[in-house]
Design an enzyme around this catalytic site. Sequence first.
Site, short mmCIF file in Angstrom:
data_model
loop_
_atom_site.label_atom_id
_atom_site.label_comp_id
_atom_site.label_asym_id
_atom_site.label_seq_id
_atom_site.Cartn_x
_atom_site.Cartn_y
_atom_site.Cartn_z
N PHE A 124 0.84 -1.25 0.08
CA PHE A 124 0.00 0.12 0.13
C PHE A 124 0.87 1.25 0.15
O PHE A 124 1.62 1.40 0.85
CB PHE A 124 -1.05 0.20 1.22
N ASP A 131 9.16 2.49 1.80
CA ASP A 131 8.00 3.29 2.20
C ASP A 131 8.10 3.05 3.65
O ASP A 131 7.35 1.74 4.18
CB ASP A 131 6.88 2.63 1.46
N LYS A 168 2.43 9.55 8.65
CA LYS A 168 1.60 8.88 9.72
C LYS A 168 2.12 9.58 11.05
O LYS A 168 1.45 10.73 11.30
CB LYS A 168 1.52 7.51 9.42
C1 LIG Z 1 -1.09 5.24 5.23
C2 LIG Z 1 0.08 4.61 4.28
C3 LIG Z 1 0.31 5.47 3.05
C4 LIG Z 1 -0.68 6.58 2.54
O1 LIG Z 1 -0.44 7.66 3.69
P1 LIG Z 1 -1.51 8.73 3.28
O2 LIG Z 1 -1.09 9.75 4.49
O3 LIG Z 1 -2.88 8.48 3.57
O4 LIG Z 1 -1.45 9.41 1.90
C5 LIG Z 1 1.38 5.06 2.05
N1 LIG Z 1 2.44 4.08 2.66
C6 LIG Z 1 1.88 3.36 3.75
C7 LIG Z 1 3.05 2.14 3.90
C8 LIG Z 1 0.85 3.64 4.24
O5 LIG Z 1 0.83 2.88 5.49
#
Ligand SMILES: *Cc1c(COP(=O)(O)O)cnc(C)c1O
Length: 401
Positions: free
Chosen positions: A137, A222, A251
Amino acid sequence: MTNDVIEKADKVMAATYSRFPIVLTQGEGCTLYDETGGTYTDFVAGIAVCNLGHAHPGIARAIADQARRLVHVSNLYYTEPQTALAEWLVEHSFADRVFFCNSGAEANEAAIKLVRKYFKDRGAPERFRIITMEGSFHGRTIATLSATGQAKIQKGFEPLVEGFDIVPFNDLDAVQDVITGQTCAIMLEPIQGEGGVRCPASGYLEGLRNLCDQERLLLVFDEVQTGMGRTGKLFAYEHFGMTPDIMTLAKALANGLPMGAMLAKERVAASFTPGSHASTFGGTPLVATAALTVVKALVEEGVLRNCERVGQYFKDRLLDLKSKYAFIQEVRGKGLLLGLDLDCDGVSIVKTCMERGFLINCTQEHILRFIPPLIIQEGQIDSLIVCLDAVFQNLSNKSKK
Ligand SMILES: *Cc1c(COP(=O)(O)O)cnc(C)c1O
C-alpha cells in the site's frame, strides 16, 4: 446528538469511508471518549499516527506557542522549525536530505519523481520502471495507487500510471526475473502494514539491497507506517543491518498533524533542484514544531524503549491466544505493529470489541491489526487480551454448535 452528527455526515460527506457509528470528541493518552460518555482504549491510534497518544501536553504546548508566533510562510523563505526537524532526521537516519510534504501518498509521489529524475539526469531516460510488491500500500493518488499491489485499490481508476511492475512479496527470484534495462528502482514497505502486517522473510531485504547494488537500481523504503518508532526502532530498516537510498515517512511524524517527508542520500537527492518539486504547506512551521516535539519525545521520554518492551509482551499474549484458538493462523509483526491472521471474518470481531470499549483494526477482512500509541502499558494490553479471549471463546462456542 450522536445520531444527529451521523445522519448529517452521511448526507453531506463524500461516502469514501465506512465508519463505525460513534462520534469521538476527546482523547487522553491511549483513551478516547465519545459523545455519549463511552470510553475506549485505542489500539488504532489514527492508524499508527498518534504514537505519543492523544492530547500529549508537550505537543499541545508546542503547537499553541508556535500558533501564536507563526503558522505558515511560503517555502520561498527559510524557517527555523523546519530546518531543525530536517537536521534531526538527517542525524538519526541514513539520509542526507529531506523534502517535506503533507501525507504518505505525497511522500511516495516525491520518491517516485526523484527516482525518475535521477536516471534522466544520468542520461538513462529509458529507465523509469519501478518494481513494487503484491499486497503493498503506497497511497491513493493516481501514481501511488498505480504502485500499490492491490486490485481493489486500483479498480475503477484506470488507466493507471505507467511504469510499475508488481511482483509477489518475499520472492527475490520474482524481482530478479522482472528487472530489465528499463528498471530504475525497487520500492516496498519493510513490513507491509495495510496488506496484513506481513514481515520480510529472513534475508529478503538484504537480498533486495544486493540486487539494487548489482543492477544499479535505487532502493526505496516506504516507512510511512513502520517509521517513527512503530517497530521498536526509529526506522524499520535498522532491524536489518542495511539502508535504502530513499525513505518515505508520514503518519506518526507529527503525531496527527498532517506531515510527510521524503529522505534520500545526497547522491540521489541532488536530482531535486529549484523548481523540480514543491509543496505549499510542506514543512510549515506549525507542523514542523509539532514533529520536532514528537521526535525528541520518542528518544528522550523512553517511548522507543517502551514500544520494544511492551510490543514483545503484547506479542507473547497474542501467542497465548493462538495456542488456545485453532482459527488463529498466525501472530505477526514487530514492536507495536502486530497482526493476528484469522481464518474467519475479523470485521465482526472489531465491532464486538468496540462495544466492549476497545478500538482495534481489521485489514484484508481477516487480519486483526494492533497499532496502539507507543506509550501503551501492559495493564491496557491485559484488558484487551481478556476482551479478545471472551470474544474468541464465544466464537468457538458458536462454531461448535
Ligand atoms: C498510510 C500509508 C500510506 C498513505 O499515507 P496517506 O497519508 O494516507 O497518503 C502510504 N504508505 C503506507 C505504507 C501507509 O501505511
